[in-house]
Design an enzyme around this catalytic site. Sequence first.
Site, PDB file in Angstrom:
ATOM      1  N   MET B 321       1.473   1.547   3.682  1.00  0.00           N
ATOM      2  CA  MET B 321       2.113   0.315   3.244  1.00  0.00           C
ATOM      3  C   MET B 321       2.105   0.213   1.713  1.00  0.00           C
ATOM      4  O   MET B 321       3.094  -0.169   1.098  1.00  0.00           O
ATOM      5  CB  MET B 321       1.414  -0.912   3.840  1.00  0.00           C
ATOM      6  CG  MET B 321       2.075  -2.197   3.417  1.00  0.00           C
ATOM      7  SD  MET B 321       0.998  -3.644   3.474  1.00  0.00           S
ATOM      8  CE  MET B 321      -0.166  -3.265   2.177  1.00  0.00           C
ATOM      9  N   TRP B 324       4.641   2.488   0.309  1.00  0.00           N
ATOM     10  CA  TRP B 324       5.981   1.968   0.598  1.00  0.00           C
ATOM     11  C   TRP B 324       6.378   0.914  -0.454  1.00  0.00           C
ATOM     12  O   TRP B 324       7.521   0.852  -0.878  1.00  0.00           O
ATOM     13  CB  TRP B 324       6.009   1.383   2.016  1.00  0.00           C
ATOM     14  CG  TRP B 324       7.267   0.635   2.336  1.00  0.00           C
ATOM     15  CD1 TRP B 324       8.464   1.172   2.715  1.00  0.00           C
ATOM     16  CD2 TRP B 324       7.462  -0.783   2.300  1.00  0.00           C
ATOM     17  NE1 TRP B 324       9.386   0.173   2.923  1.00  0.00           N
ATOM     18  CE2 TRP B 324       8.797  -1.025   2.671  1.00  0.00           C
ATOM     19  CE3 TRP B 324       6.630  -1.871   1.996  1.00  0.00           C
ATOM     20  CZ2 TRP B 324       9.336  -2.312   2.760  1.00  0.00           C
ATOM     21  CZ3 TRP B 324       7.171  -3.145   2.070  1.00  0.00           C
ATOM     22  CH2 TRP B 324       8.497  -3.352   2.441  1.00  0.00           C
ATOM     23  N   HIS B 325       5.386   0.111  -0.885  1.00  0.00           N
ATOM     24  CA  HIS B 325       5.696  -0.878  -1.924  1.00  0.00           C
ATOM     25  C   HIS B 325       6.071  -0.188  -3.235  1.00  0.00           C
ATOM     26  O   HIS B 325       6.845  -0.696  -4.020  1.00  0.00           O
ATOM     27  CB  HIS B 325       4.499  -1.815  -2.157  1.00  0.00           C
ATOM     28  CG  HIS B 325       4.487  -2.995  -1.233  1.00  0.00           C
ATOM     29  ND1 HIS B 325       3.599  -3.111  -0.191  1.00  0.00           N
ATOM     30  CD2 HIS B 325       5.246  -4.102  -1.171  1.00  0.00           C
ATOM     31  CE1 HIS B 325       3.822  -4.240   0.450  1.00  0.00           C
ATOM     32  NE2 HIS B 325       4.818  -4.861  -0.115  1.00  0.00           N
ATOM     33  N   GLY B 326       5.470   0.964  -3.475  1.00  0.00           N
ATOM     34  CA  GLY B 326       5.773   1.697  -4.706  1.00  0.00           C
ATOM     35  C   GLY B 326       4.601   2.585  -5.069  1.00  0.00           C
ATOM     36  O   GLY B 326       3.450   2.244  -4.778  1.00  0.00           O
TER      37      GLY B 326
END
Lengths: 80, 393
Positions: B321, B324-326
């Site tokens: 996660m 995925w945000h960066g």
Amino acid sequence: MDAATEERLLALIEDITGEPAIREERDIDLFEEGLFDSMAAIELLVALESEFGVSIAPTEVEREEMNTVNLIIERVGERL
Amino acid sequence: MNFYVDPAFFVLAAVAAVPAVVLGMREKPLFGYTLAVSAAFLVLLFVYDWMQGAFFALFLVLATVLFLWVQRLFAHDSPRAVPLYRIALAGTLAPLVVYKVAAVFDGNLLGFMGISYLTFKAVQVLIETRDGLIKDMSVVDYLAFLVFFTPFTSGPIMRSRPFVERAHAPLPRPEYADGLATGILRFLLGAVYKFVFAALCSWAQWFVPEVIGSGSLLHSFGSEVAIAFFYGLYLFFDFAGYSLMAIGLAAAFGVDVPRNFNMPFLSVDIKDFWNRWHITLSHWLRDFVFMRFSRACMQRKLFKSRTTTACMGYLLNMTIMGFWHGITIDYVAYGFYHGALLALCELFQKTKFYRAHKSARWLKAVSWGVTMIAVFIGFSLFSGQISRLVLGG
């Protein structure tokens, strides 16, 4: 579902939840009561596949359709 | 045109909703009209940035081809279906991975607004095709699902099967009207969340006196805590507000977009928090990462105990996660931190002490307090506040 299979299924759910009372309280929401979580759900699905030959994909059944002992028996019964 | 930001968006959305309401109230199918409106809005979204538009088109072609291929493989029971499906999965994820890695070097390669959310939707369809839950989804349904405009840029993340089911069965008038009325209220509430409360929190955050380096240690600690507090509230009102608007607007088109937030500040433990905060993201990860990973571990008996499997699953799930945000220190640390919190929560809830006292009020109260502190520290990691304090800058 015959009585022997139902008994095996109850034993399995009792083993996963660690709570003998599930045999009596068959309509309580297992997730709500903190007896079940995602991990327990996966344990159940893996055991259903290896011990009952019933395979259910993780997103196949909505949680509300499989969150009590009676609903689990029903879903497994449909697939036996 | 930025969705839910530019005034033009709101005007055009209101205009586009009128024919939808007329059709919906007359129990007419909304599918074709909704698809046309979505296409028009996406043109407006990318019209000032043709490069993003081109990357978006490329993604759409790639994902569609791979989806059709996988669907064929499983329809024909191909013996090589599973290994080829893995290649298709990697191909669908590739643009997002390339985009995130390129962003580390300050470039934009293959990225476009909404890519993170679109990838989740495309991957869900692939995995469920492999599971045999999706068998005969048409290309048009697939595209309509991907491009539906109200949650396009930032979610909530929808699932394809409920979307398709609803798309081909117009709601009876009373149900549509009910949904519309709730939708309008949600949209208005969302607007208040975003444009009043989030704006106020963001203003309050900057209003905290800057004392770093001058005031006492206690004073500067206090102002950092205040910044973290208002930032957390800002994040909630901003994102929950946006989500409510996306859900509310979708109701006009007869589309059911799932809820994204459910009073997260009432969470009594961190598992509870992830069932209340960014729900569609955490449930997506739960279903397609955590559950798959723990199932694979159990089938292969990788870890001795169930608890170890769960803890490893949480760490992996939440670290993904974060990525995925960066790919930045802040986001990855945020993900790993929440993975560790979930693992700790799992260990604690297995103790005799917890089992004996879990219904006690005092434990719930203490647990709520600890959870809130942990959650706000998480927000502070997410915002970069902690890395600024630790690393300077």
